[in-house]
Design a protein around this motif. Structure first.
Motif, PDB file in Angstrom:
ATOM      1  N   PRO A  98      16.276  37.510  12.940  1.00 48.72           N
ATOM      2  CA  PRO A  98      17.628  38.608  12.815  1.00 48.72           C
ATOM      3  C   PRO A  98      18.543  37.614  11.442  1.00 48.72           C
ATOM      4  CG  PRO A  98      17.551  39.705  14.955  1.00 48.72           C
ATOM      5  CD  PRO A  98      17.159  38.012  15.190  1.00 48.72           C
ATOM      6  N   LYS A 149      12.313  31.384  25.025  1.00 48.82           N
ATOM      7  CA  LYS A 149      12.854  31.950  23.968  1.00 48.82           C
ATOM      8  C   LYS A 149      12.277  33.368  23.599  1.00 48.82           C
ATOM      9  CE  LYS A 149      12.066  31.787  19.461  1.00 48.82           C
ATOM     10  NZ  LYS A 149      11.547  32.925  18.889  1.00 48.82           N
ATOM     11  N   ILE A 160      12.191  34.132  11.869  1.00 43.50           N
ATOM     12  CA  ILE A 160      12.173  35.461  11.956  1.00 43.50           C
ATOM     13  C   ILE A 160      12.747  35.348  13.201  1.00 43.50           C
ATOM     14  CG2 ILE A 160       9.503  34.711  11.815  1.00 43.50           C
ATOM     15  CD1 ILE A 160       9.641  34.575  15.238  1.00 43.50           C
ATOM     16  N   ASN A 183      15.710  38.806  23.853  1.00 42.45           N
ATOM     17  CA  ASN A 183      15.421  39.715  23.195  1.00 42.45           C
ATOM     18  C   ASN A 183      14.742  41.176  23.676  1.00 42.45           C
ATOM     19  OD1 ASN A 183      13.061  38.569  21.858  1.00 42.45           O
ATOM     20  ND2 ASN A 183      13.944  40.000  19.983  1.00 42.45           N
ATOM     21  N   GLU A 184      13.869  40.561  24.641  1.00 42.58           N
ATOM     22  CA  GLU A 184      13.059  41.809  25.498  1.00 42.58           C
ATOM     23  C   GLU A 184      12.295  42.592  24.163  1.00 42.58           C
ATOM     24  OE1 GLU A 184      14.256  43.877  29.282  1.00 42.58           O
ATOM     25  OE2 GLU A 184      16.699  43.177  28.226  1.00 42.58           O
ATOM     26  N   LEU A 213      13.290  42.699  12.732  1.00 35.49           N
ATOM     27  CA  LEU A 213      12.794  41.627  13.381  1.00 35.49           C
ATOM     28  C   LEU A 213      13.750  41.189  14.769  1.00 35.49           C
ATOM     29  CD1 LEU A 213      13.318  39.391  10.172  1.00 35.49           C
ATOM     30  CD2 LEU A 213      11.229  39.509  11.537  1.00 35.49           C
ATOM     31  N   HIS A 214      14.402  42.474  15.303  1.00 31.07           N
ATOM     32  CA  HIS A 214      15.187  41.460  15.845  1.00 31.07           C
ATOM     33  C   HIS A 214      14.772  42.946  17.475  1.00 31.07           C
ATOM     34  CE1 HIS A 214      16.860  45.851  14.641  1.00 31.07           C
ATOM     35  NE2 HIS A 214      17.093  46.156  15.815  1.00 31.07           N
ATOM     36  N   ARG A 215      13.298  43.491  16.885  1.00 35.42           N
ATOM     37  CA  ARG A 215      13.130  44.000  18.242  1.00 35.42           C
ATOM     38  C   ARG A 215      11.159  43.235  18.232  1.00 35.42           C
ATOM     39  NH1 ARG A 215      12.248  50.259  17.209  1.00 35.42           N
ATOM     40  NH2 ARG A 215      10.912  50.611  18.334  1.00 35.42           N
ATOM     41  N   ASP A 241       9.667  44.395  21.163  1.00 30.50           N
ATOM     42  CA  ASP A 241       8.616  45.816  21.860  1.00 30.50           C
ATOM     43  C   ASP A 241       7.757  45.093  20.982  1.00 30.50           C
ATOM     44  OD1 ASP A 241      10.452  47.659  22.128  1.00 30.50           O
ATOM     45  OD2 ASP A 241      11.639  47.786  20.498  1.00 30.50           O
ATOM     46  N   MET A 271       5.129  38.590  10.538  1.00 30.43           N
ATOM     47  CA  MET A 271       6.036  38.275  10.906  1.00 30.43           C
ATOM     48  C   MET A 271       7.317  38.218   9.331  1.00 30.43           C
ATOM     49  SD  MET A 271       5.633  35.457  14.066  1.00 30.43           S
ATOM     50  CE  MET A 271       5.108  34.362  12.930  1.00 30.43           C
ATOM     51  N   MET A 294      15.860  45.889  25.561  1.00 39.79           N
ATOM     52  CA  MET A 294      15.628  45.873  24.288  1.00 39.79           C
ATOM     53  C   MET A 294      16.508  46.020  22.943  1.00 39.79           C
ATOM     54  SD  MET A 294      13.795  49.378  22.015  1.00 39.79           S
ATOM     55  CE  MET A 294      15.090  50.155  21.369  1.00 39.79           C
ATOM     56  N   ILE A 295      16.905  45.415  22.048  1.00 39.78           N
ATOM     57  CA  ILE A 295      18.239  45.167  21.160  1.00 39.78           C
ATOM     58  C   ILE A 295      17.834  46.266  20.242  1.00 39.78           C
ATOM     59  CG2 ILE A 295      19.714  44.196  19.829  1.00 39.78           C
ATOM     60  CD1 ILE A 295      18.793  43.171  22.532  1.00 39.78           C
ATOM     61  N   TYR A 351      14.604  43.175   7.928  1.00 38.78           N
ATOM     62  CA  TYR A 351      15.624  42.640   8.598  1.00 38.78           C
ATOM     63  C   TYR A 351      15.715  44.515   9.769  1.00 38.78           C
ATOM     64  CZ  TYR A 351      15.641  38.105   6.982  1.00 38.78           C
ATOM     65  OH  TYR A 351      15.615  37.413   6.361  1.00 38.78           O
ATOM     66  N   LEU A 360      21.365  35.192  17.984  1.00 36.80           N
ATOM     67  CA  LEU A 360      20.956  35.487  16.838  1.00 36.80           C
ATOM     68  C   LEU A 360      20.462  36.677  16.902  1.00 36.80           C
ATOM     69  CD1 LEU A 360      19.445  31.759  15.618  1.00 36.80           C
ATOM     70  CD2 LEU A 360      21.530  32.891  14.827  1.00 36.80           C
ATOM     71  N   TYR A 361      19.923  37.050  18.270  1.00 36.87           N
ATOM     72  CA  TYR A 361      19.294  38.094  18.361  1.00 36.87           C
ATOM     73  C   TYR A 361      20.157  39.133  18.789  1.00 36.87           C
ATOM     74  CZ  TYR A 361      14.494  36.559  17.688  1.00 36.87           C
ATOM     75  OH  TYR A 361      13.320  36.240  16.919  1.00 36.87           O
ATOM     76  N   GLY A 362      21.480  38.952  19.143  1.00 34.04           N
ATOM     77  CA  GLY A 362      22.410  40.111  19.153  1.00 34.04           C
ATOM     78  C   GLY A 362      21.914  40.623  20.391  1.00 34.04           C
ATOM     79  N   VAL A 363      21.507  39.720  21.622  1.00 30.63           N
ATOM     80  CA  VAL A 363      21.837  39.913  22.510  1.00 30.63           C
ATOM     81  C   VAL A 363      22.839  40.129  23.706  1.00 30.63           C
ATOM     82  CG1 VAL A 363      20.798  39.255  24.734  1.00 30.63           C
ATOM     83  CG2 VAL A 363      19.910  38.886  23.403  1.00 30.63           C
ATOM     84  N   ARG A 401      26.394  35.455  14.653  1.00 29.77           N
ATOM     85  CA  ARG A 401      24.598  34.683  14.287  1.00 29.77           C
ATOM     86  C   ARG A 401      25.126  33.090  13.558  1.00 29.77           C
ATOM     87  NH1 ARG A 401      22.566  40.169  12.990  1.00 29.77           N
ATOM     88  NH2 ARG A 401      22.551  40.064  10.912  1.00 29.77           N
ATOM     89  N   ASN A 421       9.518  39.588  18.349  1.00 25.76           N
ATOM     90  CA  ASN A 421       9.452  37.999  18.752  1.00 25.76           C
ATOM     91  C   ASN A 421       8.316  37.160  18.771  1.00 25.76           C
ATOM     92  OD1 ASN A 421      10.759  35.361  19.270  1.00 25.76           O
ATOM     93  ND2 ASN A 421      12.717  36.527  20.361  1.00 25.76           N
ATOM     94  N   PHE A 422       8.556  35.666  19.345  1.00 24.67           N
ATOM     95  CA  PHE A 422       7.144  35.131  18.250  1.00 24.67           C
ATOM     96  C   PHE A 422       7.315  33.865  18.946  1.00 24.67           C
ATOM     97  CE2 PHE A 422       6.020  31.730  15.786  1.00 24.67           C
ATOM     98  CZ  PHE A 422       4.236  31.389  15.700  1.00 24.67           C
TER      99      PHE A 422
END
Lengths: 256, 270
Positions: B103, A152, B101, A156-157, A82-84, A159, A57, B1-2, A79, A110-113, B12, A86-87
């Motif tokens: 973005p 959480k 972790i 961002n669904e 990271l948007h694809r 991958d 990560m 998926m983003i 970067y 933050l994840y741009g959803v 952000r 999660n943890f």
């Protein structure tokens, strides 16, 4: 020219090493996890699982070697990916005073959803959060907190989903429910899941593959059924004990 | 998926500001704390100024600057605390790994803390300036355009110091939290908040002039006592602030990289 280039592994570690002074936490491990697989990372305390996850990560810088996620080197290009990812871990919290909805809204942004409210409503229905969606996160039971942490992690669904003991300290019913949800998520999204757990039944149920670590090294790596056959054991817990006590599958095969 | 993630995103930053705004809104002790110390300071120094103003000579003149000094000091101190608190909240709630972790880029994280520093300052100090006007007849806003220059320079310094504190806490864990509370008090005697730089020993004066707030407090005294706005002092302070901010940003990134090497991000809050 029509060349079929195989997609990169979802997660790939190449001679990954982490030293803290003289202590070696992770010792030159290599593995590649194909997309859409669920892999269990097993090992006793101090085996190097958390450090490995930290390096995947980009929370921990490797001493040497490299780790890439979805084809991106995490030391250089974290970067981009990271948007694809999660943890989720019971050892990381969400802000206690914020409500569940507020926390999910913050992480969604933050994840741009794109449509955060819609996504939160969907997760609330999927993970049964509706009864406490407007309650402060710090006032939830352990089971509710785990469901929120999972929400959480799925906001961002992703991958690639990395889970550190996702059902630790949960009652069997809630733990079973969480496992069922993870199975459905993987099937629906073809997600890659890396799971560190001490719960062998959970690993047996969820994982296509198990990587066993001891003192920073990978000591075995195979499908659960093959490990059971090689060690001549009925369940992964017995395999784990063999590994922890220093009896490798190869030794066992040779002895027989 | 983003599918994509921009390399810089106001959304952000806004998300992080909302995170802290939700927290402030839900906690009256946090809101009270913002205004409590500036109010106590203003009352104490206000009475002292009233008392000394009745004396004669230089003492009475010096007393005329006390309230301006204490209110400007609070901008510096509260600006730094406001910045650092936003960072510490992540440590206290063990949320930092979730952010690291995500973005969220380091520069966006820093900008969100800067925004929260301004918001906290507005909540904490602005009402006190009006109370100072009501109770002691001191109008900080009467400093006019100069106040903007003082305010901007003090805030820039407060963010530079806040950034260094955040980096030290990131690298060394909560053991370094105490620095966040106390580091600014090192500046109190050296930046000559309540007395002119000439009061310091000659060998210490160059050190004092290297601190950006020193020029602000000298400029404030010049304005209050001599009715002269010293643009040269403000430019000097601004120039120093540019250097300080650059150094603090560099130090923060180095400390973050160092904490990744040390693995300390995995155990934050412990």
């Amino acid at each position: 020219m029509n060349v079929n280039v195989p997609p990169p592994p979802a997660i790939e570690a190449d001679r990954l090493t982490k030293r803290y002074g003289e202590a070696v936490a992770v010792d030159g491990i290599s593995f590649a996890l194909p997309a859409g697989t669920v892999t269990g990372l097993l090992g006793g305390n101090g085996a190097g699982k958390t450090t490995t996850i930290g390096m995947i990560m980009s929370l921990v810088a490797p001493t040497s070697g490299r780790v890439s996620v979805l084809g991106h080197d995490m030391a250089r290009d974290a970067y981009r990916v990271l948007h694809r990812m999660n943890f989720e871990s019971p050892y990381v919290d969400l802000p206690h005073r914020l409500t569940v909805r507020q926390n999910l809204s913050v992480f969604g942004r933050l994840y741009g959803v794109r449509n955060v409210s819609e996504r939160i409503a969907l997760l609330a229905a999927d993970l049964d959060l509706k009864d406490f969606i407007d309650r402060a996160s710090g006032k939830l039971s352990a089971g509710q907190k785990t469901r929120v942490a999972l929400a959480k992690a799925l906001i961002n669904e992703p991958d690639v989903l990395i889970l550190d003991e996702p059902t630790a300290s949960l009652d069997p019913d809630t733990a079973d429910w969480i496992r069922g949800h993870l199975e459905r998520y993987r099937a629906k999204h073809n997600a890659t899941i890396l799971l560190a757990s001490h719960n062998m039944a959970e690993v047996e149920r969820l994982c296509d593959r198990v990587i066993m670590m001891k003192r920073g090294k990978i000591v075995d790596d195979d499908a659960p059924a093959k490990l059971l056959a090689r060690y001549g054991r009925r369940n992964l817990e017995e395999v784990f004990l063999d590994v922890a006590r220093g009896r490798s599958g190869a030794e066992k095969e040779a002895a027989e | 998926m983003i599918a994509t993630s921009p390399s810089f995103s106001f959304a952000r930053i806004f998300a992080m500001v909302m995170r802290h705004w939700y927290l402030l809104r839900s906690s009256w002790p946090r809101l009270l704390e913002l205004i409590y110390w500036p109010l106590v300071q203003m009352v104490m120094w206000g009475f002292l100024q009233s008392f000394m103003a009745k004396q004669t000579g230089a003492l009475a003149m010096a007393a005329g600057t006390f309230l301006a000094a204490v209110l400007l000091w609070d901008i510096l101190f509260r600006g730094q605390l406001g910045f650092s608190f936003s960072f510490l909240e992540e440590m206290w709630s063990r949320n930092l790994a979730n952010l690291m972790i995500s973005p969220l880029r380091p520069v966006e994280f820093v900008l969100s803390m800067i925004a929260m520093s301004v918001i906290r300052l507005i909540i904490g100090v602005v009402p006190v300036t009006f109370l100072a006007m009501y109770f002691f007849g001191f109008n900080l806003w009467g400093l006019g355009i100069a106040l903007g220059a003082f305010f901007a320079n003090l805030l820039l310094t407060s963010w530079a110091i806040g950034l260094i504190c955040a980096g030290l806490v990131l690298r060394n864990g909560m053991g370094a939290e105490g620095l966040t509370w106390s580091i600014m008090f090192l500046f109190l005697p050296l930046t000559c908040v309540y007395y002119p730089v000439a009061t310091l020993p000659v060998w210490l004066q160059p050190v004092s002039w290297m601190l950006p707030p020193t020029a602000v407090f000298e400029g404030m005294r010049s304005l209050v006592l001599e009715n002269t706005f010293r643009a040269d002092l403000m430019l000097w302070s601004f120039g120093l602030n540019v250097i300080w901010i650059a150094l603090a940003g560099w130090a923060f990134m180095r400390l973050m990289q160092s904490s990744k090497r040390a693995g300390s991000l995995l155990s934050v809050g412990e």
